[in-house]
Every structure is written in structure tokens, then in C-alpha cells.
Scaffold this motif. Structure first.
Motif, short mmCIF file in Angstrom:
data_model
loop_
_atom_site.label_atom_id
_atom_site.label_comp_id
_atom_site.label_asym_id
_atom_site.label_seq_id
_atom_site.Cartn_x
_atom_site.Cartn_y
_atom_site.Cartn_z
N VAL A 11 48.22 65.88 114.58
CA VAL A 11 48.42 65.99 116.03
C VAL A 11 48.85 67.41 116.39
O VAL A 11 48.39 67.98 117.39
N THR A 12 49.69 68.03 115.58
CA THR A 12 50.12 69.42 115.83
C THR A 12 48.93 70.38 115.74
O THR A 12 48.78 71.27 116.58
N ASP A 13 48.06 70.20 114.76
CA ASP A 13 46.87 71.04 114.63
C ASP A 13 45.93 70.88 115.82
O ASP A 13 45.40 71.86 116.35
N ILE A 14 45.72 69.64 116.25
CA ILE A 14 44.85 69.38 117.40
C ILE A 14 45.45 69.99 118.66
O ILE A 14 44.75 70.59 119.48
N SER A 15 46.74 69.87 118.83
CA SER A 15 47.41 70.44 120.01
C SER A 15 47.27 71.96 120.04
O SER A 15 46.99 72.55 121.08
N LEU A 41 43.70 72.86 121.02
CA LEU A 41 43.49 72.65 122.46
C LEU A 41 44.14 73.77 123.28
O LEU A 41 43.57 74.21 124.28
N ASP A 42 45.31 74.23 122.86
CA ASP A 42 45.95 75.35 123.56
C ASP A 42 45.10 76.61 123.47
O ASP A 42 44.92 77.32 124.46
N ASP A 43 44.57 76.89 122.28
CA ASP A 43 43.71 78.07 122.10
C ASP A 43 42.45 77.95 122.95
O ASP A 43 42.03 78.91 123.60
N ARG A 44 41.84 76.80 122.94
CA ARG A 44 40.61 76.59 123.73
C ARG A 44 40.92 76.70 125.22
O ARG A 44 40.12 77.24 125.98
N ALA A 56 43.18 78.58 126.63
CA ALA A 56 43.33 80.00 126.95
C ALA A 56 41.96 80.67 127.05
O ALA A 56 41.74 81.50 127.95
N ASP A 57 41.04 80.33 126.15
CA ASP A 57 39.68 80.90 126.22
C ASP A 57 38.97 80.47 127.50
O ASP A 57 38.32 81.29 128.16
N VAL A 58 39.08 79.22 127.86
CA VAL A 58 38.44 78.72 129.08
C VAL A 58 39.06 79.39 130.30
O VAL A 58 38.36 79.75 131.25
N SER A 59 40.36 79.59 130.28
CA SER A 59 41.03 80.26 131.40
C SER A 59 40.50 81.68 131.58
O SER A 59 40.24 82.12 132.71
N ASN A 60 40.33 82.42 130.47
CA ASN A 60 39.77 83.77 130.56
C ASN A 60 38.35 83.74 131.10
O ASN A 60 37.96 84.59 131.89
N ASN A 61 37.55 82.77 130.64
CA ASN A 61 36.17 82.67 131.12
C ASN A 61 36.12 82.32 132.61
O ASN A 61 35.25 82.82 133.33
N ILE A 62 37.02 81.50 133.07
CA ILE A 62 37.04 81.13 134.48
C ILE A 62 37.46 82.32 135.33
O ILE A 62 36.91 82.56 136.40
N ARG A 63 38.39 83.12 134.83
CA ARG A 63 38.88 84.27 135.60
C ARG A 63 37.96 85.47 135.50
O ARG A 63 38.15 86.45 136.19
#
Length: 149
Positions: A30-34, A37-40, A42-49
Motif C-alpha cells: 500500500v505504501t508503494d502504491i501510494s 500515485l503521488d508521483d503520477r 505530480a506529473d499530471v499536474s505539470n501536464n495540466i499546467r
């Protein structure tokens, strides 16, 4: 009665050890998946901005056949500043990746901030007369420009 209690106690302790091992594996998973998801996120946030638009009109004068250059103006329509360098852009002209890319800030600012415009010059081109396509990729945002020579 004592002979029933000892095997029951052994089974109880064994089940506790197994449950502890399984819960440790589940917590680690669960820690690895979390973290992923946090890394992904951040990437999606950069792509949206990140968003750019090509301002140049698809006229024959964007391509200079004498110098073999394609000159376009690109506006940063996103919400974050972008580096104004040739390494910022991935440029593909007529299905060929181009590395001779020069970028200069066109609107007199010191950085390519939101609503800023840069001049992008793609060199070393030898285009025939006809329809052509240039694709620009900036931090995941892709824009395609069609023009005639």
C-alpha cells in the motif's frame, strides 16, 4: 484438557505470526502504491499546467528556403513558466526529429512565463514544395502546425 490447550495455543501463535507477516507485506504494498500515485499526480499536474499554442499563420513565408529554416511564434498559454531553450522543445518536421532548434523570447521578457511568446527557429531543413507538418512537444503538450511551401 491440557492436551487440547497446547495444540490450540501453538496454532493460535502460528496464526498470529502469519497474520503479522501478511499485514507487513500489505502495508509495504500500500505504501508503494501510494508513492506511485503521488508521483503520477505530480506529473499530471505539470501536464495540466503546461499548455502552448502556435501563433504563426500557415503561410508560405514561415519557411525560408534560402536558409532552410522554419520560423514560428509559440505562446505559453499554461499557468507555469517554461524554460525557453531548444532542449525544451521536441520538434518533428515531416516525420523527422529535428535537433537544430533555436528559441528566443520574442516579447522582451526575461523568462517564458504564462502569456509569453517565443520565437522558434528550426534549421537544417530542405523541404520540397507542398504540404508539410511540424509537431512541437513541450513537457507533454503536443501542438501540430500544418503549412505549405
Amino acid at each position: 484438557m491440557a492436551d487440547v490447550s497446547a495444540p490450540t495455543l501453538i496454532l493460535f501463535i502460528a496464526s498470529l505470526v502469519i497474520a503479522a507477516g501478511v499485514s507487513g507485506v500489505l502495508i509495504n504494498t500500500v505504501t508503494d502504491i501510494s508513492g506511485a500515485l503521488d508521483d503520477r499526480g505530480a506529473d499530471v499536474s505539470n501536464n495540466i499546467r503546461t499548455d502552448v499554442e502556435i501563433l504563426s499563420a500557415p503561410e508560405p513565408n514561415v519557411y525560408d528556403s534560402a536558409n532552410g529554416t522554419l520560423t514560428l511564434y509559440v505562446k505559453n498559454t499554461g499557468t507555469r513558466s517554461l524554460p525557453a531553450t531548444g532542449q525544451t522543445f521536441d520538434v518533428i518536421v515531416d516525420a523527422r526529429y529535428r535537433t537544430n532548434v533555436t528559441v528566443t523570447i520574442a516579447d522582451g521578457e526575461s523568462a517564458w512565463g504564462p502569456h509569453g511568446v517565443v520565437k522558434v527557429v528550426v534549421g537544417d531543413l530542405d523541404l520540397d514544395t507542398g504540404d508539410h507538418r511540424a509537431t512541437f512537444v513541450v513537457d507533454g503538450d503536443e501542438e501540430t502546425f500544418r503549412f505549405n511551401t
